[in-house]
Design an enzyme around this catalytic site. Structure first.
Site: not given
Ligand code: HEM
Ligand SMILES: *[C@@H]1O[C@H](CO)[C@@H](O)[C@H](O)[C@H]1NC(C)=O
Length: 359
Positions: A64, A71-72, A87, A89, A91, A202, A214, A216
């Site tokens: 998270e 997201h920030d 960016g 920041d 926020s 979640d 995935d 792992t």
């Molecule tokens: C095309 C861009 C992206 C989309 C559409 C996207 C979308 C999502 C969504 C829908 C989730 C699930 C959130 C939930 O239901 O709890 C997620 C999880 C996650 N995203 Fe992305 N994401 C994108 C790019 C990124 C980037 C650039 C990063 C970090 C550099 C990132 C890191 C993560 C991580 C670490 C999780 C797992 C959070 C957890 O296990 O609690 N994502 N993402």
């Protein structure tokens, strides 16, 4: 003074600055830093490893925290520099009552509320804290990157506007356009998505809390780049959710955006390249994260405190595998200029991927 003397003096000065600087500042527990201002980050490190990451795990909070860095920071726009967000920041934390209501930020409130008191306790800016926590969290993952950490972001921010964070159901051209407006090429988006190798959901389908992307989710390995290319066969959880694609493995959830980016001609070859090269995946992630983490800032005005970030344990393997129960025939190879590489196939029947345990 002759031109020659000036030149010699300049060379001297340059040499003095370029000489490897010794770690002069004494920090807590016998640790040292190049800049005294970095010392406090060792104390933040100790605190978050113990009290946020359950003793240094690559678990839910680490995932998270990594998500929160994105997201920030992505609240930033080259086309609308004044109104597109500041960016990286802080926020999203300072104005959480506004930004956590945006649909794309669903679920980030938990980790914001866990992080905020720690940031306040240590007297560091929200923008710095978010990037630091993400870097430390992902360093806990096996094979993880060692991200650059620059400190010194101001504690001032305005709320970012809505719609800066992409959603998995967004059309691919919209996702690439949004990311492009923050300075990232399609291939850099693929590089950033190495983050989804340590990730679970979640809120896409809340009926399967913690279903990973995935097999792992505690390893920063290249499995994600293989498994997203397997033919999807069924949904995970309670039927198709918005932003969900068919998944190849029971228990694993696949995002629509990951499905599409794995196959898009603009990104398919970059995506496939990581399957046999986890170290390139890490290097490219480190590089692109060093851009993300300073969006909206002038890096030269920040202080390099990267030495505080722990050195992650190496990955189990540089080459990913086909999960048990699948074969190379299940791969939807999408790179037009290179065949999908031959990689090990795990023996045994198909198995269900367990959820990431909540902590
Ligand atoms: C095309 C861009 C992206 C989309 C559409 C996207 C979308 C999502 C969504 C829908 C989730 C699930 C959130 C939930 O239901 O709890 C997620 C999880 C996650 N995203 Fe992305 N994401 C994108 C790019 C990124 C980037 C650039 C990063 C970090 C550099 C990132 C890191 C993560 C991580 C670490 C999780 C797992 C959070 C957890 O296990 O609690 N994502 N993402
Ligand atoms: C940063 O601003 C928040 C309010 O948004 C405040 O609670 C916090 O104490 C400030 N931190 C510092 C280091 O000034």
């Amino acid at each position: 003074m002759s031109f020659k003397t000036i030149f010699a003096l300049t060379a001297l000065v340059v040499a003095a600055y370029a000489a490897p600087s010794t770690n002069n500042a004494a920090c807590s527990k016998g640790r040292t830093a190049k800049h005294a201002t970095c010392c406090k980050w060792f104390d933040v490190l100790d605190d978050i490893q113990e009290n946020l990451f359950d003793g240094g795990e690559c678990g839910e909070e680490a995932h998270e925290s990594l998500r929160l860095t994105f997201h920030d920071a992505i609240g930033f726009s080259f086309s609308h520099p004044l109104t597109g967000g500041g960016g990286a920041d802080g926020s999203i934390m300072a104005h959480s009552e506004i930004e956590t209501k945006f649909a794309a930020n669903n679920g980030v409130d938990d980790v914001i509320e866990q992080q905020r008191p720690l940031a306040i306790k240590h007297g560091v800016s929200f923008g710095d804290f978010i990037q630091f926590a993400g870097a430390v969290g992902v360093s806990n993952c096996l094979g993880g990157p060692r991200l650059q950490f620059l400190a010194g972001r101001a504690n001032f921010s305005l709320p970012a506007p809505d719609k800066t964070v992409p959603e998995p159901q967004d059309p691919i051209n919209q996702i690439f356009a949004r990311m492009g407006d923050a300075g990232f090429s399609p291939n850099e988006v693929a590089d950033l998505l190495a983050s989804h190798s340590v990730a679970a959901q979640d809120h896409v389908d809340p009926s399967v809390h913690g279903s990973p992307f995935d097999s792992t989710p505690s390893d920063f390995d290249a499995q994600f780049f293989v498994e997203t290319l397997l033919k999807g066969i069924s949904t995970t959880g309670s039927g198709p959710a918005v932003g969900e694609a068919l998944s190849p493995l029971p228990g694993e959830l696949r995002l629509q955006s990951d499905f599409v980016i794995a196959r898009d001609p603009r990104t398919a070859c970059e995506w496939q390249s990581f399957v046999t090269d986890q170290s390139s995946m890490v290097k490219k992630f480190e590089k692109v994260m060093s851009k993300l983490a300073v969006l909206g800032h002038i890096p030269a005005l920040l202080t390099d405190c990267s030495e505080v970030i722990p050195v992650p344990k190496p990955a189990a393997s540089n080459i990913a595998h086909i999960p048990a129960g699948k074969t190379l025939k299940d791969i939807e190879a999408s790179c037009k200029v290179k065949p999908f590489p031959t990689i090990p196939v795990l023996p045994g029947p198909i198995s269900s991927i367990p959820p990431v345990p909540p902590s």
